[in-house]
Design a protein around this motif. Structure first.
Motif, mmCIF file in Angstrom:
data_model
loop_
_atom_site.group_PDB
_atom_site.id
_atom_site.type_symbol
_atom_site.label_atom_id
_atom_site.label_comp_id
_atom_site.label_asym_id
_atom_site.label_seq_id
_atom_site.Cartn_x
_atom_site.Cartn_y
_atom_site.Cartn_z
ATOM 1 N N SER A 130 0.851 -1.196 0.000
ATOM 2 C CA SER A 130 0.000 0.000 0.000
ATOM 3 C C SER A 130 0.881 1.239 0.000
ATOM 4 C CB SER A 130 -0.898 0.023 1.239
ATOM 5 O OG SER A 130 -0.137 0.092 2.419
ATOM 6 N N ILE A 167 -3.967 0.213 -2.326
ATOM 7 C CA ILE A 167 -4.268 -0.400 -1.023
ATOM 8 C C ILE A 167 -4.425 -1.897 -1.260
ATOM 9 C CG2 ILE A 167 -5.980 -0.559 0.851
ATOM 10 C CD1 ILE A 167 -4.422 2.053 0.889
ATOM 11 N N GLY A 168 -3.782 -2.699 -0.447
ATOM 12 C CA GLY A 168 -3.878 -4.150 -0.629
ATOM 13 C C GLY A 168 -3.452 -4.565 -2.026
ATOM 14 N N TYR A 185 -4.457 11.405 5.454
ATOM 15 C CA TYR A 185 -4.257 10.240 4.588
ATOM 16 C C TYR A 185 -3.764 9.040 5.411
ATOM 17 C CZ TYR A 185 -4.180 13.904 0.925
ATOM 18 O OH TYR A 185 -4.464 14.972 0.114
ATOM 19 N N ILE A 186 -2.891 9.302 6.373
ATOM 20 C CA ILE A 186 -2.363 8.213 7.201
ATOM 21 C C ILE A 186 -3.469 7.621 8.080
ATOM 22 C CG2 ILE A 186 -0.829 7.680 9.153
ATOM 23 C CD1 ILE A 186 1.171 9.719 7.890
ATOM 24 N N LEU A 187 -4.265 8.499 8.692
ATOM 25 C CA LEU A 187 -5.325 8.001 9.581
ATOM 26 C C LEU A 187 -6.415 7.281 8.803
ATOM 27 C CD1 LEU A 187 -5.674 11.040 12.029
ATOM 28 C CD2 LEU A 187 -4.691 8.806 12.542
ATOM 29 N N ILE A 188 -6.602 7.650 7.544
ATOM 30 C CA ILE A 188 -7.698 7.061 6.768
ATOM 31 C C ILE A 188 -7.233 5.848 5.962
ATOM 32 C CG2 ILE A 188 -9.329 7.525 4.870
ATOM 33 C CD1 ILE A 188 -9.631 10.385 6.043
ATOM 34 N N LEU A 189 -6.034 5.904 5.397
ATOM 35 C CA LEU A 189 -5.591 4.835 4.492
ATOM 36 C C LEU A 189 -4.477 3.977 5.058
ATOM 37 C CD1 LEU A 189 -5.395 6.850 1.165
ATOM 38 C CD2 LEU A 189 -6.975 4.984 1.631
ATOM 39 N N SER A 190 -3.725 4.504 6.019
ATOM 40 C CA SER A 190 -2.647 3.749 6.636
ATOM 41 C C SER A 190 -1.620 3.233 5.613
ATOM 42 C CB SER A 190 -3.260 2.582 7.437
ATOM 43 O OG SER A 190 -2.356 2.069 8.380
ATOM 44 N N PRO A 191 -1.155 4.085 4.691
ATOM 45 C CA PRO A 191 -0.228 3.610 3.654
ATOM 46 C C PRO A 191 1.144 3.247 4.223
ATOM 47 C CG PRO A 191 -0.355 6.000 3.574
ATOM 48 C CD PRO A 191 -1.376 5.550 4.586
ATOM 49 N N GLU A 192 1.800 2.289 3.578
ATOM 50 C CA GLU A 192 3.130 1.867 4.031
ATOM 51 C C GLU A 192 4.242 2.759 3.471
ATOM 52 O OE1 GLU A 192 3.230 -2.787 4.082
ATOM 53 O OE2 GLU A 192 1.669 -2.066 2.710
ATOM 54 N N HIS A 227 4.255 3.741 15.167
ATOM 55 C CA HIS A 227 4.835 2.832 14.196
ATOM 56 C C HIS A 227 6.273 3.257 13.952
ATOM 57 C CE1 HIS A 227 5.610 0.609 10.522
ATOM 58 N NE2 HIS A 227 4.585 -0.143 10.856
ATOM 59 N N ASN A 253 7.954 3.482 11.373
ATOM 60 C CA ASN A 253 8.118 4.350 10.209
ATOM 61 C C ASN A 253 7.943 5.829 10.535
ATOM 62 O OD1 ASN A 253 8.415 2.065 8.744
ATOM 63 N ND2 ASN A 253 6.776 2.468 7.281
ATOM 64 N N LEU A 254 7.273 6.109 11.636
ATOM 65 C CA LEU A 254 7.035 7.503 12.004
ATOM 66 C C LEU A 254 8.060 8.008 13.020
ATOM 67 C CD1 LEU A 254 3.165 7.207 12.180
ATOM 68 C CD2 LEU A 254 4.438 8.549 10.506
ATOM 69 N N TYR A 298 10.105 7.195 5.024
ATOM 70 C CA TYR A 298 8.675 6.868 4.898
ATOM 71 C C TYR A 298 7.987 7.859 3.951
ATOM 72 C CZ TYR A 298 3.769 6.277 6.356
ATOM 73 O OH TYR A 298 2.406 6.069 6.369
ATOM 74 N N LYS A 354 -11.739 -5.813 0.141
ATOM 75 C CA LYS A 354 -10.868 -6.204 1.265
ATOM 76 C C LYS A 354 -10.893 -5.140 2.357
ATOM 77 C CE LYS A 354 -7.020 -8.506 -1.129
ATOM 78 N NZ LYS A 354 -5.606 -8.266 -1.481
ATOM 79 N N LEU A 379 0.093 0.261 7.031
ATOM 80 C CA LEU A 379 1.036 0.411 8.124
ATOM 81 C C LEU A 379 0.414 -0.241 9.366
ATOM 82 C CD1 LEU A 379 3.643 2.046 8.056
ATOM 83 C CD2 LEU A 379 2.385 3.938 9.055
ATOM 84 N N PRO A 393 -6.873 1.774 9.831
ATOM 85 C CA PRO A 393 -7.324 3.164 9.841
ATOM 86 C C PRO A 393 -7.700 3.629 11.250
ATOM 87 C CG PRO A 393 -8.335 1.981 8.025
ATOM 88 C CD PRO A 393 -7.654 0.949 8.891
ATOM 89 N N GLU A 394 -7.512 4.899 11.479
ATOM 90 C CA GLU A 394 -7.893 5.547 12.744
ATOM 91 C C GLU A 394 -8.602 6.847 12.388
ATOM 92 O OE1 GLU A 394 -7.880 4.902 15.833
ATOM 93 O OE2 GLU A 394 -6.488 3.234 16.136
ATOM 94 N N MET A 395 -9.624 6.717 11.544
ATOM 95 C CA MET A 395 -10.199 7.900 10.909
ATOM 96 C C MET A 395 -10.952 8.829 11.838
ATOM 97 S SD MET A 395 -11.792 6.349 7.465
ATOM 98 C CE MET A 395 -11.308 4.708 6.926
#
Lengths: 292, 292
Positions: free
Chosen positions: A122, A138-139, A216-223, A255, A257-258, A266, B141, B146, B149-151
């Protein structure tokens, strides 16, 4: 051999390349009317033995397979291009598998295959230039749903020292309205590129972009987060964004990464540099070939 | 027969049900220490012939398969539960496939299988109660990256008439800090449930929730939005949210689902009602059984 079209609102780039992401040839021309522009596209690919074609386009577009307007550029305010069936036009000339997505979704896929986001499942690709666009994987899949993401238009909180009204014709002071290149320039009274590296404008820019990243991080959690486009060539923005983002998250998302050590790997510039767009279209062509 | 655990910060619900989402039996008890609480969970399932077990948990959790702390409740401030290996504890007692996710990701999956989001490939489930949590399914899915989500903790713009400082211990006036049940109550000086249906507090609540929905739509483009939790039992919020959302989007995202006629079937209460949580855990159990 794969064909790639980076369909931008200002210019089109057409190219051919390999399944390893190597661009072998390219041409570029201004975006004028669909007839003239697509005429040049067809002329370019006519005698090239492409096995598949990928189109990363300015938007909004309809990328949803099975929809009545799949393959169209839809409600763009750009003259002549509203409701233009770009994939239909190409299909009538070339009998190869095609994939159609936003330029930024393409770039996210390209970065995941050959650039800065290799090895993750992701990622997001953000371009900050004349507008702000974001693509998301994502995924392992590019994000589609109702339509495609339009993350440049989220609302962010205004900086307390910013009286600028914003430039977005739809939302005024949404993220794009406050933080795309033209907004920086109009607020400062000089083009963004002429501002000194230590101008306070960059602190303000980082404040807005960090808020967007937090969402974007809180909603999608990208790597992985890849940030490109003209404005992000101001590399001093990266550490400013890292700092502001950590302040905003305030330890909520834990995490590695942060962490101070890892955040600069990251949130990164494109691994494909100025080829992110055309390689993105190439990546779409590859996905078309694989029937993904 | 499937086993389901809705692991909440206040209470645990354990149940058994069918692959069609029918809950056959359930028990509920307060969340105390992990030893005592999990003792009751194990006691409940001990003599039940479950084929798989789904756990929808309060968080933050680690739902990323292959991670060292997969199956843990991680940095929760809840006493005794920090870094608790809930899946490890269950695995040592029950030799069946298990799935572990956030309570809200579970609810999103449950609504997509048996509730209000059937037939779509992407949806979000929002709970507005003592906190605000959101689960997301994209491309069929549940969203992980990471982490999960924590939206609920995104920043929204403050309402011009709102001086309330917010209740979030991490971010003060993030969405949860401004719009979860306790914030409504503390701002008003009486519990949210005691406010009249036409109290201006609900307009303000709708303003905050509509901003959040705008961001979720622009970022995730979900095909269905399900809103549950205690606060959303105030059904007068739905039309207020629809109106505010349309004002905020201002025609930017063109889709029939956002039209006056269809928006009330796009943003909807849970189809599973108060069973959304336990059915979500049941849906997770089913996904474990299928090896998804």
């Amino acid at each position: 051999m794969l064909g790639a079209i980076e369909a931008g609102g200002t210019k089109f780039v057409c190219g051919i390349g390999t399944k390893e992401g190597e661009v072998l040839d390219r041409v570029s021309f201004p975006t004028t009317t669909p007839e003239e522009t697509m005429g040049k596209v067809i002329e370019y690919f006519k005698d090239k033995p492409i096995e598949a074609l990928g189109v990363g386009s300015f938007g909004p577009i309809d990328p949803v397979l099975g929809s009545d307007t799949y393959g169209y550029i839809t409600t763009t305010p750009k003259p002549y291009w509203t409701n233009y069936n770009i994939i239909g036009t190409l299909k009538s000339e070339f009998n190869v598998p095609m994939a159609f997505d936003t330029d930024v979704n393409g770039a996210a896929l390209g970065e995941s295959l050959w650039g800065a986001a290799q090895g993750v499942d992701s990622c997001i690709y953000i371009t900050v230039g004349t507008g702000i666009g974001v693509g998301a994987m994502i995924g392992g899949k590019l994000v589609h749903g109702l339509s495609h993401p339009e993350m440049g238009h989220i609302y962010v909180r205004r900086h307390p020292d910013d009286p600028f009204e914003g430039t977005c014709p739809y939302h005024g002071d949404c993220l794009e309205g406050l933080a795309a290149g033209p907004a920086i320039g109009r607020r400062a009274g000089v083009p963004a590129g002429e501002l000194a590296k230590d101008d306070p404008a960059w602190e303000m820019e980082a404040y807005y972009l960090a808020q967007a990243l937090m969402n974007y991080i809180l909603i999608l959690s990208p790597e992985k987060i890849v940030m490109g486009g003209g404005v992000m060539k101001q590399l001093q923005l990266f550490p400013l964004i890292h700092t502001k983002l950590k302040e905003l998250l305030n330890g909520y998302v834990q995490h590695p990464n942060l962490s101070d050590e890892k955040i600069s790997s990251y949130i990164v510039p494109p691994g494909l540099g100025d080829n992110a767009g055309i390689c993105g279209a190439l990546a779409l062509a590859q996905s078309a070939l694989q029937g993904v």
